[in-house]
Design an enzyme around this catalytic site. Structure first.
Site, PDB file in Angstrom:
ATOM      1  N   GLU A 174       0.841  -1.214   0.000  1.00 45.28           N
ATOM      2  CA  GLU A 174       0.000   0.000   0.000  1.00 45.28           C
ATOM      3  C   GLU A 174       0.871   1.257   0.000  1.00 45.28           C
ATOM      4  OE1 GLU A 174      -3.318  -0.099   2.748  1.00 45.28           O
ATOM      5  OE2 GLU A 174      -4.173  -1.812   1.697  1.00 45.28           O
ATOM      6  N   GLU A 305      -4.978  -8.701  -0.228  1.00 45.80           N
ATOM      7  CA  GLU A 305      -5.820  -8.329   0.916  1.00 45.80           C
ATOM      8  C   GLU A 305      -7.252  -8.231   0.436  1.00 45.80           C
ATOM      9  OE1 GLU A 305      -4.585  -5.137   3.525  1.00 45.80           O
ATOM     10  OE2 GLU A 305      -2.466  -5.639   3.205  1.00 45.80           O
TER      11      GLU A 305
HETATM   12  O1  AHR Z   1      -5.433  -5.662   6.904  1.00 47.89           O
HETATM   13  C1  AHR Z   1      -5.388  -4.455   7.614  1.00 47.89           C
HETATM   14  C2  AHR Z   1      -4.709  -3.342   6.850  1.00 47.89           C
HETATM   15  O2  AHR Z   1      -5.459  -3.012   5.727  1.00 47.89           O
HETATM   16  C3  AHR Z   1      -3.353  -3.647   6.279  1.00 47.89           C
HETATM   17  O3  AHR Z   1      -2.327  -3.484   7.182  1.00 47.89           O
HETATM   18  C4  AHR Z   1      -3.228  -2.657   5.177  1.00 47.89           C
HETATM   19  O4  AHR Z   1      -2.374  -3.094   4.143  1.00 47.89           O
HETATM   20  C5  AHR Z   1      -4.664  -2.430   4.745  1.00 47.89           C
HETATM   21  O5  AHR Z   1      -4.968  -1.084   4.654  1.00 47.89           O
END
Ligand code: AHR
Length: 501
Positions: A174, A305
């Protein structure tokens, strides 16, 4: 409602990569500490600090990979703080997640031990946001180099003689947000530079993964793809990275005012399902961008994710992202897994966020107790899709729509696969109240005995708790009939059903 579907059992599509069933463990809340790692606890059974009950639960899912150490944590993690004698490891503040002190007792060796116990492949995300090229390059050397070098000597001094095998390597996380607030173009240039110095030593060939977009940021995907495939002097297009990530979380309400995990609310249910379907649009449109630069689909889409994100449970640390998990989460997952299966030509990996005690977890723990959530059961019922050949499902979607936020969406989802002469068909009825009758025509092969299982909830928020750990669990399913090659199936409302034959 009546519906029809056709599957040609003898006409397989692309292979469903097993890595679509990957998991994610961040130094966040109680995922690592309490969830996977309990140090020298004398009340919770463990091996070298690794919780045996949790390991057994995940081994039963045959998980293909585990992503670590973050997440946002990855871009402030300095790996050398997490090696050597525990009492000498420096502490740090976990600024993203609750501002708690991280003692670094779980580090590289503990993570690699965990992967060995789980019989799964490590997927490590390096620190591009606040770390150096040198630091990332040395981590790869420490882990995977077989020759004599300062890093291998350090590894040996810390008790590990042979290098480990590490294939999946994230080049930041991210980086448009918590990983450095970069623009797509700036990140892409940085990623090329970092990736260049992450070497593939001996037969350990790295599969490097660039940070891809947040949800529908198609410009970010464009910038990264354009930069990654530009290789002077005719070098191979996948020289820098072989995968680009995509992050998308499903919420009800708004980011500021998210819904609750155990809400018994029809509108929120529909919102979650409609927003889960958004994964289909995201993959289709990001794939179109990727196709422009990589028409042969050599670069994998890595949805590292995904999952539902609700309000934290009352009384818990807001920075720990601990939430319960209901049949609604389970069906959001089964739908998104169908979407991944049905895009097997481009989606190479996906990692549900996160494995234990954080967001959409398959496993929750409380002291020495552990429960399996409805989401866990979906993963278990679907596990034979891993590395199977996908089978396209021709589904008449005309008559099973629902509506949320002014948009219609289908409340029936399906996917199917085959391994040799074994078949698995998954079916989800997302409708909050109504059952469905599905006529499924299975063409092209002789069908043997069918074993069917169902996961369903009596209410919109049916879930498992520490007091009632088996309220939602798979049962045998019998409400179907096979006549020749055609199955007549009665799917109850709010249900996930699998057929194996
Ligand atoms: O999964 C929680 C958070 O969500 C992670 O650390 C991040 O990469 C995303 O914003």
């Amino acid at each position: 409602m009546k519906h029809t579907a056709i599957i040609n059992l003898d006409a397989p599509g692309p292979k469903i990569s097993k890595h679509i069933y990957g998991h994610f463990a961040e130094h966040l809340g109680r995922c690592i500490y309490d969830g996977f790692y309990v140090g020298d606890s004398d009340t919770i059974p463990h091996k070298k600090g690794l919780r045996l009950d949790v390991i057994e639960a995940f081994k039963n899912l045959n998980i293909p990979n585990l992503r670590w150490p973050g997440g946002c944590f990855a871009d402030e993690y300095h790996w050398k703080d997490g090696i050597g004698p525990k009492e000498q490891r420096p502490e740090m503040i976990n600024t993203h997640w609750g501002g708690v002190v991280e003692n670094n007792h779980f580090g590289t060796h503990e993570f690699m031990d965990l992967c060995e116990e789980l019989e799964t492949e490590p997927y490590i995300t390096g620190n591009l946001g606040s770390g150096s090229v040198h630091e990332m390059s040395q981590w790869v050397e420490y882990l995977t180099f077989d020759g004599k070098s300062p890093m291998t000597e350090l590894r040996q001094k810390n008790g590990r003689d042979k290098p480990w095998k590490v294939k999946y390597w994230g080049v930041g996380n991210e980086n448009w947000g918590c990983g450095g607030g970069m623009t797509g173009e700036f990140y892409a240039d940085q990623a090329r530079r970092y990736a260049t110095y992450c070497r593939s030593y001996g037969d350990n060939t790295l599969y490097k993964i660039a940070c891809g977009p947040n949800s529908d940021d198609y410009n970010w995907m464009e910038a990264v793809m354009k930069s990654m495939v530009y290789c002077p002097a005719g070098l191979p297009a996948d020289r820098f990275v072989r995968g680009v990530s995509l992050h998308y979380y499903t919420i009800a309400g708004t980011w500021e005012e998210k819904g609750k995990a155990l809400e018994d609310d029809r509108n929120k249910w529909l919102q979650i399902m409609k927003r889960s379907w958004f994964m289909e649009e995201l993959i289709t449109r990001h794939s179109a961008v990727m196709d422009r630069y990589d028409p042969e689909k050599k670069i994998g889409m890595i949805v590292d994710e995904w999952g539902t994100w609700h309000q934290v449970e009352e009384g818990t640390n807001p920075g720990f992202l601990y939430q319960q998990n209901s049949i609604r989460d389970a069906l959001s997952a089964s739908l998104q897994l169908d979407i991944f299966h049905n895009h097997a030509d481009r989606v190479y990996m996906a990692n549900l966020a996160q494995a234990v005690n954080v967001l959409q977890s398959p496993v929750l723990t409380e002291g020495d107790k552990m429960i399996l959530t409805p989401t866990y059961h979906v993963l278990e019922m679907n596990k034979e899709h891993m590395d199977a050949d996908s089978l396209p499902v021709f589904l008449d979607t005309a008559d099973h729509k629902s509506e949320s936020e002014g948009k219609e969406f289908s409340t029936l989802s399906m996917s199917a696969s085959r391994k040799g002469k074994s078949y698995l068909v998954s079916m989800t009825n997302l409708d909050p109240e109504k059952g469905k009758t599905v006529t499924l025509d299975l063409r092209g092969e002789k069908i043997g005995e069918i074993k069917a299982r169902i996961l369903s909830g009596q209410r919109l928020n049916s879930h498992n708790s520490f007091e009632s750990p088996e309220a939602v669990k798979p049962e045998d399913f019998r409400d179907f009939e096979l006549k020749g090659t055609t199955m007549e199936i009665n799917l109850p409302a709010r249900s996930f059903v699998t057929f194996s034959f």
